[in-house]
Design a protein around this motif. Structure first.
Motif, short mmCIF file in Angstrom:
data_model
loop_
_atom_site.label_atom_id
_atom_site.label_comp_id
_atom_site.label_asym_id
_atom_site.label_seq_id
_atom_site.Cartn_x
_atom_site.Cartn_y
_atom_site.Cartn_z
N GLY A 261 -8.21 5.79 -1.98
CA GLY A 261 -9.71 6.17 -1.66
C GLY A 261 -8.99 6.80 -0.41
O GLY A 261 -9.57 8.13 -0.37
N LEU A 262 -7.69 6.27 0.32
CA LEU A 262 -7.31 6.31 1.46
C LEU A 262 -6.05 7.63 1.32
O LEU A 262 -6.29 8.23 1.88
N SER B 5 -7.05 3.11 -10.29
CA SER B 5 -8.57 3.09 -8.91
C SER B 5 -9.00 1.57 -9.97
O SER B 5 -9.82 1.31 -9.01
N ARG C 37 -15.36 5.43 1.34
CA ARG C 37 -13.78 5.13 0.72
C ARG C 37 -13.05 5.72 1.00
O ARG C 37 -11.73 5.92 0.63
N ARG D 98 -8.44 0.77 -3.28
CA ARG D 98 -8.67 1.12 -1.95
C ARG D 98 -7.58 2.06 -1.42
O ARG D 98 -8.15 3.16 -0.95
N ASP E 290 0.91 -1.24 0.48
CA ASP E 290 -0.50 -0.26 0.18
C ASP E 290 1.14 0.94 -0.14
O ASP E 290 0.73 2.15 -0.24
N LYS F 148 -8.66 -4.42 -6.42
CA LYS F 148 -9.81 -4.06 -5.09
C LYS F 148 -8.93 -3.08 -4.77
O LYS F 148 -9.27 -2.05 -4.02
N GLN F 149 -7.23 -3.82 -4.44
CA GLN F 149 -6.27 -2.47 -3.38
C GLN F 149 -6.31 -1.94 -4.16
O GLN F 149 -5.94 -0.59 -3.15
#
Length: 358
Positions: free
Chosen positions: A44-45, A33, A64, A41, A13, A37-38
């Motif tokens: 979004g973070l 994005s 999200r 995420r 990440d 899925k990773q």
């Protein structure tokens, strides 16, 4: 999917977040994005701002983005929505609810903004332009709870009155305040500002179209110790502010930008005094004022003036040539097209270079 991504799928990440910092185009971030899925995420973070055009999708989409610092929507939003935002995104620093839709603002009552201010301790900038449902009760609660508030725009919040200004007066962090079209503001409200803690921090004060303000209120502003930008455009319906108030604000030596648009009872006396005492002035707008060439020539020896706005004023080519030839810091003189067309043939070369139309 891992096979299709190859070694890229091994990125953690933190490494993906570093890649995101290089993607400045929103469409690139969107493509990022959509990879897996990773990546969705991680994007979004690491999103810092978001603009919702459809608040009805708020509860589905917002979780999200827990780390955003800027939230914006130009449409109607409810108290419950703001409470949800405060619980979901506690790091918000900027809240922009500038209402640009033609629909009525019926959502905000009394609980949402205070809840957000309480749940987002770093909240420093709030824009509420056009939110007709904002009352003194809401604004006072917001001001009391948002301890780090530096920027507050209450433009066109028609229910805001002197009671809000009394609370703002006690705010020791506020640097920008817009009260444009807040027609319930009176001279008493300006007295609250001038006598409060905010007089030592406020740098920008917008009072355009506040029609209950007169010389009495404007005279209080001389006690604003660090004010740099002041707009009195169309205040008091253009007739309640005279040289009494105009000369009083010349005591604000920190002024850099000043608008006296359409104050038809302000005369050369005010402008000459401003030229003498406001030595830090960089921009002055005297559009639609009833002045003579004396006001223009008064700034000929000013050291810092960069822009002189004189739309719909009585301007002669001789006065402009005198100003431009002597005020070396001057970069632009803004006129209306009709005036410019009349005097352009007789202007000297240097004056033609700095004169523009707006």
């Amino acid at each position: 999917m891992a096979k299709k991504l190859g070694k890229v799928s091994l990125l953690c990440d933190e490494e993906l977040a570093l890649i995101l910092t290089k993607l400045l185009d929103p469409s690139d971030r969107k493509s990022f994005s959509q990879v897996c899925k990773q990546w969705l995420r991680v994007e979004g973070l690491n999103r810092s701002s978001i603009r919702f055009l459809r608040p009805d999708f708020l509860r589905q989409a917002l979780p999200r983005f827990p780390n955003i610092v800027t939230f914006e929507t130009p449409n109607s939003i409810s108290d419950t929505d703001l409470e949800f935002i405060s619980q979901t995104c506690p790091k918000i620093e900027v809240l922009n609810l500038n209402l640009v839709t033609t629909s009525l603002d019926l959502g905000l009552k009394c609980l949402g903004l205070p809840a957000l201010a309480n749940g987002c301790p770093k909240l420093s900038k709030v824009i509420l332009t056009g939110r007709s449902s904002i009352t003194d009760q809401i604004s006072v609660s917001l001001i009391n709870l948002a301890k780090n508030l530096t920027y507050l725009d209450l433009g066109c919040c028609l229910e805001v009155s002197d009671k809000s200004l009394e609370a703002i007066g006690f705010c020791s962090s506020i640097r920008f305040l817009s009260l444009e079209w807040c027609c319930k503001i009176t001279d008493k409200g300006l007295e609250f500002l001038a006598n409060g803690s905010c007089s030592k921090t406020l740098k920008t004060l917008i009072l355009a179209w506040c029609d209950r303000i007169s010389d009495s209120g404007v005279s209080h502003l001389r006690r604003m110790h660090c004010l740099e930008h002041l707009s009195l455009a169309n205040c008091g319906r253009g007739r309640k502010i005279t040289d009494t108030g105009g000369v009083a604000i010349s005591a604000i030596s920190t002024l850099k930008k000043l608008s006296l648009v359409a104050l038809v009872r302000v005369t050369d006396r005010t402008v000459v005094t401003l030229a003498e005492k406001c030595i830090n002035l960089e921009v002055i707008d005297l559009s639609d004022c009833r002045l003579t060439g004396a006001s223009i020539r008064a700034f000929a020896r000013h050291k810092l003036l960069q822009s002189f706005v004189l739309r719909f004023c009585n301007v002669s080519e001789n006065d402009l040539d005198h100003l431009v030839s002597r005020c070396r810091s001057l970069k632009s003189v803004v006129l209306d097209s009709e005036t410019l067309n009349q005097i352009r043939p007789r202007l000297r070369k240097r004056a033609i270079k700095v004169v523009t139309v707006c």
